[in-house]
Design an enzyme around this catalytic site. Structure first.
Site, PDB file in Angstrom:
ATOM      1  N   CYS A  45      46.555  20.234   0.347  1.00 31.09           N
ATOM      2  CA  CYS A  45      47.707  19.369   0.147  1.00 31.09           C
ATOM      3  C   CYS A  45      48.009  19.217  -1.344  1.00 31.09           C
ATOM      4  CB  CYS A  45      47.439  17.992   0.760  1.00 31.09           C
ATOM      5  SG  CYS A  45      48.849  16.856   0.642  1.00 31.09           S
ATOM      6  N   ASP A  47      48.695  16.600  -2.806  1.00 29.67           N
ATOM      7  CA  ASP A  47      48.227  15.279  -3.246  1.00 29.67           C
ATOM      8  C   ASP A  47      47.384  15.376  -4.525  1.00 29.67           C
ATOM      9  OD1 ASP A  47      46.544  12.815  -3.372  1.00 29.67           O
ATOM     10  OD2 ASP A  47      47.548  12.367  -1.473  1.00 29.67           O
ATOM     11  N   ARG A  49      45.110  13.704  -5.581  1.00 31.99           N
ATOM     12  CA  ARG A  49      43.691  13.354  -5.448  1.00 31.99           C
ATOM     13  C   ARG A  49      42.858  14.478  -4.858  1.00 31.99           C
ATOM     14  NH1 ARG A  49      45.125   8.269  -1.884  1.00 31.99           N
ATOM     15  NH2 ARG A  49      46.429   9.936  -1.024  1.00 31.99           N
ATOM     16  N   HIS A 101      43.240  16.040   4.315  1.00 34.36           N
ATOM     17  CA  HIS A 101      42.525  14.933   3.676  1.00 34.36           C
ATOM     18  C   HIS A 101      42.905  13.591   4.270  1.00 34.36           C
ATOM     19  CE1 HIS A 101      45.900  13.337   1.101  1.00 34.36           C
ATOM     20  NE2 HIS A 101      46.384  14.533   1.367  1.00 34.36           N
ATOM     21  N   CYS A 104      46.580  11.012   3.829  1.00 35.95           N
ATOM     22  CA  CYS A 104      47.647  11.968   3.518  1.00 35.95           C
ATOM     23  C   CYS A 104      49.020  11.327   3.790  1.00 35.95           C
ATOM     24  CB  CYS A 104      47.490  13.233   4.353  1.00 35.95           C
ATOM     25  SG  CYS A 104      48.720  14.499   3.942  1.00 35.95           S
TER      26      CYS A 104
END
Ligand SMILES: [Zn+2]
Length: 242
Positions: A45, A47, A49, A101, A104
């Site tokens: 992803c 993202d 993080r 994750h 999400c």
């Protein structure tokens, strides 16, 4: 990160990092510049993080990467398909890792926030992109609606999304050829942001999937399974499941 100017801070941080790496190992960048032989293709992803090389504890050159919103592997997405084909057929990576994750945003946006069975809508291109997640949500509505904890519900949808994505990956011609030749393993994983751990869900060519140990809607729900570590040592990569 400094609030004043995050880009200037990032450039300064890069300068410090490059100096540190070169000091630590003068051959690091010359070797990196000579070419890449990554053993792992990571599909994850976007993202912030979930930076794959960082969370795997690996280094530049170790992981070939493609990331998009909610790590969706769509059979008609030429972008993902080109990355997979290049990694598998040309770079000849040994592992394809599809990793979702917890927390999400794409999964959360595809689930009703109130636990109802009402449809959720995200507009624009993003809404179109997230259609596969809404389809999964509809197909597994009973199970998902039975999970009262919103974060666990989103994590379960992330698992289902990885399962669906691995299925698409395993149907790609270049992946099927490489698996048949015994030179490629495909893994479906979930990154738990709260603990920093990556869990092997056991999809793809990995055996031994342990499903959620506690049933949906029973309270005290927990997503459990085998833990896995990707290990890069002596020029080759492997995934250790324990
Ligand atoms: Zn995400």
């Amino acid at each position: 990160m400094a609030q004043e100017d995050s880009f200037l801070y990032a450039l300064s941080s890069n300068n410090a990092w490059a100096g540190y790496k070169a000091h630590q190992n003068p051959n690091f960048f010359p070797k990196l510049a000579s070419g890449q032989t990554p053993q792992i293709l990571w599909l994850g992803c976007s993202d912030s993080r979930c930076p794959e090389t960082t969370i795997l504890g690996l280094q530049p050159g170790d992981v070939f990467t493609h990331r998009n919103v909610a790590n969706i592997v769509s059979p008609t997405d030429i972008n993902t398909a080109a990355v997979v084909e290049y990694a598998v057929a040309n770079l000849r990576v040994r592992h394809v890792v599809l990793c979702g994750h917890t927390g999400c945003g794409g999964c959360i946006a595809s689930l009703p926030s109130d636990g109802s069975d009402s449809n959720t809508r995200v507009g624009g291109v993003l809404g179109t992109w997230l259609t596969p997640l809404r389809a999964l949500r509809a197909a597994h509505g009973e199970e998902l609606d039975g999970i009262k904890d919103a974060s666990i519900r989103a994590a379960r949808l992330a698992e289902l999304n990885v399962e669906a994505g691995v299925r698409v990956l395993m149907a790609m011609g270049c992946v099927q050829d490489a698996v048949q030749e015994g030179r490629l393993e495909v893994h479906g994983c979930l990154f738990d942001i709260a603990s920093g751990r990556i869990r092997d869900l056991g999809f793809g060519t990995t055996k031994g999937y342990v499903r959620r140990a506690v049933g949906a809607g029973t309270g005290g729900e927990e997503v459990r399974g085998r833990h896995a570590q990707l290990v890069f040592r002596g020029g080759s990569a492997s995934m250790a499941v324990r």
